[in-house]
Design a protein around this motif. Structure first.
Motif, mmCIF file in Angstrom:
data_model
loop_
_atom_site.group_PDB
_atom_site.id
_atom_site.type_symbol
_atom_site.label_atom_id
_atom_site.label_comp_id
_atom_site.label_asym_id
_atom_site.label_seq_id
_atom_site.Cartn_x
_atom_site.Cartn_y
_atom_site.Cartn_z
ATOM 1 N N ALA A 6 39.971 20.827 -29.514
ATOM 2 C CA ALA A 6 38.861 20.488 -30.402
ATOM 3 C C ALA A 6 38.770 18.978 -30.490
ATOM 4 N N ILE A 7 37.560 18.464 -30.287
ATOM 5 C CA ILE A 7 37.335 17.021 -30.338
ATOM 6 C C ILE A 7 36.065 16.731 -31.134
ATOM 7 N N ARG A 8 35.956 15.471 -31.547
ATOM 8 C CA ARG A 8 34.702 14.954 -32.096
ATOM 9 C C ARG A 8 34.320 13.779 -31.221
ATOM 10 N N GLY A 9 33.060 13.750 -30.796
ATOM 11 C CA GLY A 9 32.649 12.666 -29.927
ATOM 12 C C GLY A 9 31.147 12.507 -29.852
ATOM 13 N N ARG A 10 30.729 11.443 -29.174
ATOM 14 C CA ARG A 10 29.315 11.125 -28.988
ATOM 15 C C ARG A 10 28.949 11.350 -27.530
ATOM 16 N N VAL A 11 27.857 12.048 -27.299
ATOM 17 C CA VAL A 11 27.393 12.323 -25.943
ATOM 18 C C VAL A 11 26.807 11.040 -25.353
ATOM 19 N N VAL A 12 27.349 10.642 -24.190
ATOM 20 C CA VAL A 12 26.912 9.423 -23.517
ATOM 21 C C VAL A 12 25.937 9.747 -22.395
ATOM 22 N N ARG A 13 26.209 10.839 -21.662
ATOM 23 C CA ARG A 13 25.395 11.176 -20.486
ATOM 24 C C ARG A 13 25.460 12.676 -20.250
ATOM 25 N N SER A 14 24.445 13.192 -19.552
ATOM 26 C CA SER A 14 24.377 14.615 -19.231
ATOM 27 C C SER A 14 23.813 14.793 -17.827
ATOM 28 N N LYS A 30 35.856 10.353 -30.256
ATOM 29 C CA LYS A 30 36.150 9.615 -31.485
ATOM 30 C C LYS A 30 37.427 10.118 -32.145
ATOM 31 N N SER A 31 37.629 11.449 -32.122
ATOM 32 C CA SER A 31 38.812 12.060 -32.728
ATOM 33 C C SER A 31 39.233 13.264 -31.909
ATOM 34 N N VAL A 32 40.532 13.499 -31.845
ATOM 35 C CA VAL A 32 41.077 14.697 -31.217
ATOM 36 C C VAL A 32 41.734 15.500 -32.332
ATOM 37 N N TYR A 33 41.246 16.723 -32.555
ATOM 38 C CA TYR A 33 41.782 17.564 -33.613
ATOM 39 C C TYR A 33 42.855 18.514 -33.093
ATOM 40 N N VAL A 58 22.627 16.559 -27.286
ATOM 41 C CA VAL A 58 21.659 15.465 -27.190
ATOM 42 C C VAL A 58 22.400 14.140 -27.035
ATOM 43 N N ARG A 59 21.957 13.359 -26.062
ATOM 44 C CA ARG A 59 22.551 12.045 -25.808
ATOM 45 C C ARG A 59 22.457 11.171 -27.056
ATOM 46 N N GLY A 60 23.579 10.548 -27.405
ATOM 47 C CA GLY A 60 23.626 9.673 -28.566
ATOM 48 C C GLY A 60 24.059 10.358 -29.848
ATOM 49 N N GLN A 61 24.075 11.692 -29.864
ATOM 50 C CA GLN A 61 24.475 12.435 -31.060
ATOM 51 C C GLN A 61 25.981 12.691 -31.062
ATOM 52 N N HIS A 62 26.537 12.872 -32.251
ATOM 53 C CA HIS A 62 27.960 13.163 -32.430
ATOM 54 C C HIS A 62 28.137 14.653 -32.695
ATOM 55 N N TYR A 63 29.192 15.243 -32.095
ATOM 56 C CA TYR A 63 29.453 16.670 -32.232
ATOM 57 C C TYR A 63 30.938 16.944 -32.410
ATOM 58 N N VAL A 64 31.232 18.067 -33.050
ATOM 59 C CA VAL A 64 32.564 18.656 -33.001
ATOM 60 C C VAL A 64 32.466 19.737 -31.934
ATOM 61 N N ILE A 65 33.338 19.661 -30.933
ATOM 62 C CA ILE A 65 33.291 20.573 -29.797
ATOM 63 C C ILE A 65 34.639 21.266 -29.670
ATOM 64 N N GLU A 89 26.831 19.780 -34.729
ATOM 65 C CA GLU A 89 26.502 18.370 -34.855
ATOM 66 C C GLU A 89 27.310 17.796 -36.012
ATOM 67 N N TRP A 90 27.921 16.622 -35.790
ATOM 68 C CA TRP A 90 28.798 15.994 -36.761
ATOM 69 C C TRP A 90 27.992 15.373 -37.900
ATOM 70 N N SER A 91 28.481 15.553 -39.097
ATOM 71 C CA SER A 91 27.931 14.845 -40.253
ATOM 72 C C SER A 91 29.107 14.337 -41.077
ATOM 73 N N SER A 92 28.894 13.286 -41.829
ATOM 74 C CA SER A 92 29.995 12.647 -42.550
ATOM 75 C C SER A 92 30.647 13.569 -43.573
ATOM 76 N N HIS A 93 29.895 14.531 -44.121
ATOM 77 C CA HIS A 93 30.505 15.432 -45.109
ATOM 78 C C HIS A 93 31.533 16.375 -44.473
ATOM 79 N N MET A 94 31.484 16.528 -43.159
ATOM 80 C CA MET A 94 32.449 17.407 -42.497
ATOM 81 C C MET A 94 33.874 16.864 -42.631
ATOM 82 N N ALA A 95 34.027 15.551 -42.695
ATOM 83 C CA ALA A 95 35.359 14.950 -42.802
ATOM 84 C C ALA A 95 36.054 15.393 -44.080
ATOM 85 N N THR A 96 35.312 15.512 -45.159
ATOM 86 C CA THR A 96 35.915 15.944 -46.418
ATOM 87 C C THR A 96 35.888 17.458 -46.577
ATOM 88 N N LYS A 97 34.901 18.108 -45.986
ATOM 89 C CA LYS A 97 34.787 19.561 -46.123
ATOM 90 C C LYS A 97 35.936 20.275 -45.431
#
Length: 107
Positions: A6-14, A30-33, A58-65, A89-97
């Motif tokens: 499980a990772i969190r990251g930003r899509v650079v290319r597809s 960005k993070s490795v869970y 989507v390119r440029g978006q952050h996701y938990v995968i 899709e990653w959102s800042s509230h996920m860090a605390t949730k």
């Protein structure tokens, strides 16, 4: 060898390979869970059988995968997204949730 990851990251290319039906994403991690293998800062992520219900990242978006790491050779590791993946899709509230996102991997 397959191991859950499980990772969190930003899509650079597809890119899409019509012959194999695989969509490949380059993700800036960005993070490795969870991972039993070393994940690169720019990791290749493959959506298998892309004509199914696999998410279109989507390119440029952050996701938990969450997917499976597949070690092809000693220097090549791929993160595979299965046909019914956990990709959000990653959102800042996920860090605390999620106190421990690794718990989600085990469900």
């Amino acid at each position: 060898m397959f191991s859950p990851s499980a990772i969190r990251g930003r899509v650079v290319r597809s890119t899409f390979n019509r012959f194999s039906g695989e969509r490949m994403y380059i993700v800036k991690v960005k993070s490795v869970y969870r991972s039993s293998v070393k994940i690169k800062k720019r990791q290749e992520v493959y959506a298998l059988n892309d004509h199914c219900n696999c998410p279109k990242l989507v390119r440029g978006q952050h996701y938990v995968i969450m997917g499976k790491m597949n070690k092809i050779m000693s220097n090549e590791i791929r993160l595979l997204i299965p046909p019914r993946p956990y990709v959000k899709e990653w959102s800042s509230h996920m860090a605390t949730k999620y106190k421990s996102i690794s718990r989600i991997c085990n469900t």
